[in-house]
Design a protein around this motif. Structure first.
Motif, PDB file in Angstrom:
ATOM      1  N   LEU A 154       0.852  -1.238  -0.096  1.00 51.64           N
ATOM      2  CA  LEU A 154       0.130   0.285   0.025  1.00 51.64           C
ATOM      3  C   LEU A 154       0.839   1.285   0.073  1.00 51.64           C
ATOM      4  O   LEU A 154       0.257   2.295   0.250  1.00 51.64           O
ATOM      5  CB  LEU A 154      -0.754  -0.009   1.132  1.00 51.64           C
ATOM      6  CG  LEU A 154      -1.792  -1.219   1.354  1.00 51.64           C
ATOM      7  CD1 LEU A 154      -2.714  -1.107   2.582  1.00 51.64           C
ATOM      8  CD2 LEU A 154      -2.959  -1.476   0.309  1.00 51.64           C
ATOM      9  N   ARG A 155       2.031   1.198  -0.152  1.00 52.44           N
ATOM     10  CA  ARG A 155       3.135   2.209  -0.039  1.00 52.44           C
ATOM     11  C   ARG A 155       2.749   3.383  -0.792  1.00 52.44           C
ATOM     12  O   ARG A 155       2.284   3.352  -2.106  1.00 52.44           O
ATOM     13  CB  ARG A 155       4.398   1.816  -0.660  1.00 52.44           C
ATOM     14  CG  ARG A 155       5.573   2.556  -0.451  1.00 52.44           C
ATOM     15  CD  ARG A 155       6.934   2.220  -0.610  1.00 52.44           C
ATOM     16  NE  ARG A 155       7.946   3.289  -0.672  1.00 52.44           N
ATOM     17  CZ  ARG A 155       9.170   3.136  -0.809  1.00 52.44           C
ATOM     18  NH1 ARG A 155       9.596   1.771  -1.336  1.00 52.44           N
ATOM     19  NH2 ARG A 155      10.052   3.901  -0.659  1.00 52.44           N
ATOM     20  N   ALA A 156       3.166   4.545  -0.313  1.00 54.98           N
ATOM     21  CA  ALA A 156       3.198   5.990  -1.016  1.00 54.98           C
ATOM     22  C   ALA A 156       1.574   6.319  -1.475  1.00 54.98           C
ATOM     23  O   ALA A 156       1.426   6.368  -2.746  1.00 54.98           O
ATOM     24  CB  ALA A 156       4.081   5.938  -2.079  1.00 54.98           C
ATOM     25  N   ASN A 157       0.307   5.966  -0.884  1.00 58.43           N
ATOM     26  CA  ASN A 157      -0.862   6.540  -1.106  1.00 58.43           C
ATOM     27  C   ASN A 157      -1.190   7.734  -0.030  1.00 58.43           C
ATOM     28  O   ASN A 157      -0.261   8.245   0.551  1.00 58.43           O
ATOM     29  CB  ASN A 157      -1.680   5.503  -1.137  1.00 58.43           C
ATOM     30  CG  ASN A 157      -1.921   4.510  -2.398  1.00 58.43           C
ATOM     31  OD1 ASN A 157      -2.328   5.056  -3.462  1.00 58.43           O
ATOM     32  ND2 ASN A 157      -0.996   3.615  -2.351  1.00 58.43           N
ATOM     33  N   ASN A 158      -2.703   8.200   0.110  1.00 57.51           N
ATOM     34  CA  ASN A 158      -3.051   9.073   0.945  1.00 57.51           C
ATOM     35  C   ASN A 158      -3.987   8.500   1.834  1.00 57.51           C
ATOM     36  O   ASN A 158      -4.847   8.937   2.420  1.00 57.51           O
ATOM     37  CB  ASN A 158      -3.748  10.244   0.130  1.00 57.51           C
ATOM     38  CG  ASN A 158      -2.581  10.762  -0.797  1.00 57.51           C
ATOM     39  OD1 ASN A 158      -1.490  11.264  -0.472  1.00 57.51           O
ATOM     40  ND2 ASN A 158      -3.203  11.044  -1.966  1.00 57.51           N
TER      41      ASN A 158
END
Length: 574
Positions: A250-254
Motif C-alpha cells: 500500500l506504499r505511497a498513497n494517501n
C-alpha cells in the motif's frame, strides 16, 4: 412372398446396425468440430474452453486492447532499456481471427491469443502453476493477464465487463502495474472473487478502495502502491473471513485512519509505508507468519508490544518516522531471523534491550532520533551479522564498546549527538594521551578534517541556545585502524573492508582534544550543549548526576577582538 421376406431381413439388418452404432455412440461419443472447425476430443468435456468460449475470450482481449489504447502499448524494461521496447502491435493481433492458432513453447497448438504478450493460457492438463501455487483452469482460457510496464493507459471501469468475462473462464492473475491507469477502482472489482493476484501499483488510480474488496478472499497478493488512493481501510476489506492474503503493498498513497491486519493470519509481507495511518501498529500476535513490516512515514502511536517484538518469522521491522512512544520491551528477545530493525525518529524512551544483543542475524540497527532513549549499548559481541549501527540524536551514554571491533561485517557506525564520552571528567581527559581517548581499534585521521557544527546538533530545542557549538573549527576525523585486527576473517564470507569503515563520532566524545579553531578565532571552553541537555532532560538541577553532566565541556571558537592602536603600532615597529 419372397420379396417380403427380403424386405424384412433388410430392415432387420438396418435396425441392428443402427442399434449397434447407437450403443457405440453411448459408450464413446464422437468429437465434433467446434466453431473454428477444430476436432479436439477434449471438447466433449465441460471443463474445456470450446469454440464459443475462445470467441468470447478473443473478443474480450480485443476490447481491452482498444479501450486501453493498445496502439501505444510497448514491451520491455521501461526503466533501463527503452530503446529495446517492442511495439505491442507486433505481438498483439486484435485484427486476427479467434480461429488462428499458434504454437506454444510446449509444442501445443493453441488459439492465437495464447501467444500474445502478457496473455498466458491454461495448460493442457487443466492447470497453471504460478509463483503462488497451482490454479485449476480451462485449457485455452486466459489464466494470467500481465500488462506490466506496457505503457497502458485508460481506466479500469472501461474494461470491467471484459475482466469479468476472463475471470468467469478462469483468470486468476491480473497485473496492470507500472502503467498510466487513471480513475477510481470500480465497485465491480469485487466480482473477481477468484483472483489470486491483483497488481495495480505504480499508476494514477485515485478515490477510495471500494467496500467490495471484502469479497476478494482468495487474494494471496494485493499491490496498490504508488497511487493516489485515499480514505481508510477496514479489516474486512483487506482481511475478510477465510482470507489467504500473504503480501499487501500500500506504499505511497494517501490512506488515513487506523489499520488492522491482525485477521490476516497468513500475512508474510506488509508494506504500508508513506501514508497517513494513525493509531496503534496494525499487527499483533496472530501474525505469526509475518516476515516483513515496512511502516515508516506514517503517524502510528502507542507502544511496541512484546507480542510484535517476538513474532517468530520477523526479518524486517521498519517503523521509522512515526509517533511511537514508551520503552522498548526489556524482556524476551527478537526473532532469531531479525535482519533489519529500524526504530528511528520516534519518541521511544528507556534503555536499549539487552536481548537485542542476542540477534546474531541483525544486519541494520537504527535507533536514531529518539531523544529520550537512554542507557548504554548492550554487549554486542554476539551480533556477528551487524553492518550498520545508528544511535545518533539519543541520550545513550558510555564508551564505545570494544566488542564492535569483533564484528566482521561492520560497515558504518553513526553515534553523533549522544552522551557517549571517553572520560568521566576533565582530569581524566588530561591524564590520557590522544591515542587513549579512543578505543584501541579506532584512530584519529589528521589528513581528513571535518567541521562538526552541522553534525553535532540534533533537533532538540534545548540545544537552540548553543548553535555556535562546533563552529569555526576543524577536528580530526575518526576511522578504523586497519592494523588492529581483533577477529579472524579467514572463516568469514565477504568481510567488511576495515579501511572503509565509516565512523561518525562527535568531538565531544574526546573532549575536542583533536580540534583547533580556524584563523581569526580563539578557543574558549564552556559547558557543552550535551551537558545542558543531559542536565535538563534527565536529572533534577543541583543533583550529583546533574553536576556530572555539567562537568562535560565543549570547545567553542570565538572571533578574536581587533587589535588596539598601540598593539598595532608595536607589531609594526617590531
Amino acid at each position: 412372398m419372397a420379396s417380403n421376406v427380403r424386405l424384412f431381413l433388410l430392415l432387420l439388418t438396418i435396425c441392428t446396425v443402427a442399434g449397434v452404432q447407437t450403443a457405440e455412440q453411448r459408450q464413446a461419443p464422437a468429437a465434433a468440430p467446434d466453431s473454428c472447425g477444430l476436432i479436439d476430443p477434449r471438447l466433449v468435456s465441460n471443463t474445456t474452453c470450446n469454440g464459443s468460449c475462445r470467441t468470447a475470450i478473443h473478443g474480450a482481449l480485443v476490447d481491452i486492447y482498444n479501450n486501453l489504447k493498445g496502439f501505444n502499448w510497448s514491451w520491455g524494461n521501461l526503466e533501463d532499456h527503452a530503446e529495446l521496447r517492442t511495439p505491442a502491435a507486433a505481438v498483439w493481433r486484435p485484427d486476427s481471427s479467434e480461429c488462428v492458432s499458434c504454437t506454444l513453447q510446449s509444442g501445443e497448438v493453441a488459439p492465437s491469443y495464447c501467444c500474445w504478450e502478457g496473455a498466458v493460457c491454461c495448460g493442457e492438463h487443466h492447470n497453471y502453476i504460478g509463483e503462488l501455487g497451482e490454479v485449476t483452469c480451462q485449457p485455452y482460457s486466459v489464466v494470467l493477464l500481465q500488462l506490466r510496464s506496457g505503457n497502458v493507459a485508460g481506466n479500469l471501469g472501461s474494461i470491467m465487463p471484459q475482466l469479468q468475462l476472463l475471470h468467469a473462464h478462469g483468470m486468476a492473475y491480473l497485473d496492470l502495474s507500472r502503467n498510466s491507469i487513471t480513475g477510481a477502482i470500480p465497485e465491480a472489482i469485487g466480482s473477481l472473487n477468484k483472483l489470486h493476484v491483483l497488481m495495480l501499483g505504480s499508476n494514477y488510480i485515485s478515490g477510495t478502495v471500494p467496500a467490495s474488496f471484502s469479497r476478494l478472499n482468495k487474494l494471496s497478493l494485493l499491490d496498490l502502491e504508488f497511487n493516489f488512493l485515499q480514505g481508510s481501510l477496514s479489516p474486512q476489506q483487506l482481511c475478510p473471513a477465510g482470507n489467504v492474503l500473504q503480501a499487501v503493498y500500500l506504499r505511497a498513497n494517501n490512506f488515513t485512519g487506523s489499520l488492522n491486519l491482525t485477521a490476516c493470519r497468513r500475512l508474510e509481507v506488509a508494506d504500508i509505508q508513506e501514508n497517513g495511518f494513525t493509531g496503534p501498529l496494525p499487527i499483533g500476535r496472530t501474525n505469526r507468519q509475518l516476515a516483513v513490516l515496512r511502516a515508516r512515514l506514517n503517524d502510528f502511536s502507542g507502544t511496541i508490544p512484546i507480542d510484535v517484538w517476538e513474532l517468530p518469522q520477523l526479518m524486517t521491522f521498519d517503523v521509522t518516522n512515526n509517533s511511537l512512544s514508551g520503552s522498548l520491551p526489556q524482556n524476551g528477545s527478537p526473532s532469531v531471523f531479525l535482519t533489519n530493525l529500524y526504530l528511528g525518529s520516534n519518541n521511544l524512551s528507556g534503555q536499549v534491550p539487552r536481548g537485542m544483543s542476542e540477534s546474531s542475524q541483525l544486519s541494520k540497527l537504527d535507533l536514531s532520533d529518539n531523544f529520550m532513549l537512554t542507557g548504554t549499548l548492550p554487549e554486542m559481541k554476539w551480533m556477528q551479522g551487524l553492518q550498520q549501527l545508528s544511535i545518533s540524536n539519543t541520550l545513550i551514554s558510555g564508551t564505545i564498546p570494544e566488542a564492535l571491533s569483533q564484528l566482521p561485517y561492520l560497515e558504518s557506525v553513526d553515534m553523533h549527538n549522544t552522551l557517549m564520552t571517553c572520560c568521566g571528567n576533565w582530569s581524566d581527559v588530561q591524564s590520557r594521551t590522544p591515542a587513549q581517548l579512543l578505543p584501541a581499534f579506532l584512530t584519529f585521521d589528521a589528513d581528513l578534517k571535518r567541521s562538526p557544527s552541522n553534525e553535532m546538533l540534533g533537533h532538540n530545542p534545548l540545544l537552540n541556545a548553543y548553535m555556535n557549538t562546533g563552529q569555526n573549527m576543524l577536528c580530526d576525523s575518526v576511522r578504523r585502524d586497519p592494523g588492529h585486527q581483533t577477529v579472524s576473517t579467514s572463516l568469514v564470507l565477504r568481510p567488511a573492508n576495515l579501511s572503509r569503515q565509516a565512523w561518525s563520532v562527535d568531538p565531544e566524545y574526546f573532549w575536542f582534544q583533536r580540534c583547533a579553531c580556524i584563523n581569526g578565532y580563539t578557543a574558549r571552553y564552556q559547558n557543552s550543549a550535551a551537558a545542558v541537555w543531559c542536565n535538563s532532560s534527565l536529572h533534577p538541577p543541583g543533583s550529583a548526576a546533574a553536576q556530572r553532566c555539567i562537568e562535560m565541556r565543549v570547545l567553542t571558537c570565538v572571533k578574536k577582538p581587533p587589535l588596539a592602536k598601540e598593539e598595532i603600532a608595536g607589531v609594526v615597529s617590531a
